[in-house]
Design a protein around this motif. Structure first.
Motif, PDB file in Angstrom:
ATOM      1  N   VAL A 177      41.402  35.718  70.080  1.00 52.69           N
ATOM      2  CA  VAL A 177      42.657  36.625  70.319  1.00 52.69           C
ATOM      3  C   VAL A 177      42.644  37.874  69.563  1.00 52.69           C
ATOM      4  CG1 VAL A 177      45.214  37.038  70.971  1.00 52.69           C
ATOM      5  CG2 VAL A 177      43.992  34.864  71.013  1.00 52.69           C
ATOM      6  N   GLU A 178      42.349  39.059  70.137  1.00 49.40           N
ATOM      7  CA  GLU A 178      42.300  40.379  69.163  1.00 49.40           C
ATOM      8  C   GLU A 178      43.649  40.862  69.205  1.00 49.40           C
ATOM      9  OE1 GLU A 178      39.303  43.351  70.063  1.00 49.40           O
ATOM     10  OE2 GLU A 178      37.790  42.052  71.062  1.00 49.40           O
ATOM     11  N   ALA A 201      44.327  30.785  75.288  1.00 52.66           N
ATOM     12  CA  ALA A 201      43.299  31.477  74.510  1.00 52.66           C
ATOM     13  C   ALA A 201      42.066  30.842  74.654  1.00 52.66           C
ATOM     14  CB  ALA A 201      43.864  31.645  73.233  1.00 52.66           C
ATOM     15  N   SER A 210      46.454  39.769  67.428  1.00 58.30           N
ATOM     16  CA  SER A 210      47.546  38.830  67.623  1.00 58.30           C
ATOM     17  C   SER A 210      48.580  39.193  66.861  1.00 58.30           C
ATOM     18  CB  SER A 210      46.762  37.529  67.548  1.00 58.30           C
ATOM     19  OG  SER A 210      46.455  37.255  66.227  1.00 58.30           O
ATOM     20  N   SER A 262      40.286  37.014  65.676  1.00 53.08           N
ATOM     21  CA  SER A 262      40.448  35.737  66.048  1.00 53.08           C
ATOM     22  C   SER A 262      41.326  34.767  64.771  1.00 53.08           C
ATOM     23  CB  SER A 262      39.255  35.006  66.272  1.00 53.08           C
ATOM     24  OG  SER A 262      38.718  35.043  65.020  1.00 53.08           O
ATOM     25  N   ASN A 269      48.988  38.375  72.590  1.00 52.28           N
ATOM     26  CA  ASN A 269      47.772  39.327  72.226  1.00 52.28           C
ATOM     27  C   ASN A 269      48.317  40.791  72.261  1.00 52.28           C
ATOM     28  OD1 ASN A 269      48.259  39.953  74.989  1.00 52.28           O
ATOM     29  ND2 ASN A 269      46.343  39.036  75.888  1.00 52.28           N
TER      30      ASN A 269
END
Length: 180
Positions: free
Chosen positions: A23-24, A6, A26, A73, A44
């Motif tokens: 990380v969008e 990441a 997640s 995030s 992700n």
């Protein structure tokens, strides 16, 4: 499918080191903070497994560290074992992985901040001393001319300057509106 790293941003403060794993959306987020390392893993939005393991530059207080997850995030607040000691890098090894970057939006050179703050306090104290120094009150002889304009006609009337938004608030039309 192989694991990927990441993208990670970090910055240093006197008591904490902050890390943001970018990380969008997640899922399956796992954060393990130990005294000498952090292990991060998640998936992700596309289902790709992300994994980061970082050996810290110095010892941290894992019991007083935490993480926070948002939609974009995962941010970790890692408490330093020795406060007020700057970290020149996040990792123990003097090698910078490609996925690790300094968060320059939040980075601040905090070393020597006490000296700057002390100088600001001294400057503020000097300003207060100047303001609180008693001086004779100003003469108000010229106020008569403003109250009774017939006494002196040499005083020009000041122009009325308004911010364009103030004209709308006061109900005055702007130049552009007058043209139409």
């Amino acid at each position: 499918m192989a694991r990927q790293h990441a993208r990670t941003l970090w910055y240093d403060r006197p008591k904490y080191v902050f890390m943001e794993f970018c990380v969008e959306d997640s899922t399956d987020v796992h954060v393990l903070i130990e005294d000498h390392r952090i292990v991060f893993s998640c998936k992700n939005a596309d289902g790709v497994e992300l994994y980061n393991e970082i050996e810290f530059y110095a010892k941290v207080n894992s019991k007083d560290s935490q993480d926070k997850r948002s939609g974009r995030s995962i941010t970790c607040f890692v408490r330093k074992w020795k406060e007020k000691v700057a970290w020149p890098r996040l990792t123990k090894e003097d090698i910078k992985p490609v996925w690790l970057s300094v968060d320059f939006d939040n980075w601040r050179d905090w070393e020597g901040d006490e000296e700057v703050e002390l100088a600001q306090v001294e400057h503020y104290a000097e300003l207060l001393k100047k303001v609180s120094t008693k001086r004779p009150p100003p003469a108000m002889d010229d106020l008569d001319a403003l109250e009774n304009p017939s006494k002196t006609s040499s005083l020009p009337s000041p122009p009325l300057l308004l911010h364009p938004g103030a004209a709308l608030v006061l109900g005055l039309s702007s130049c552009k509106e007058q043209e139409h």
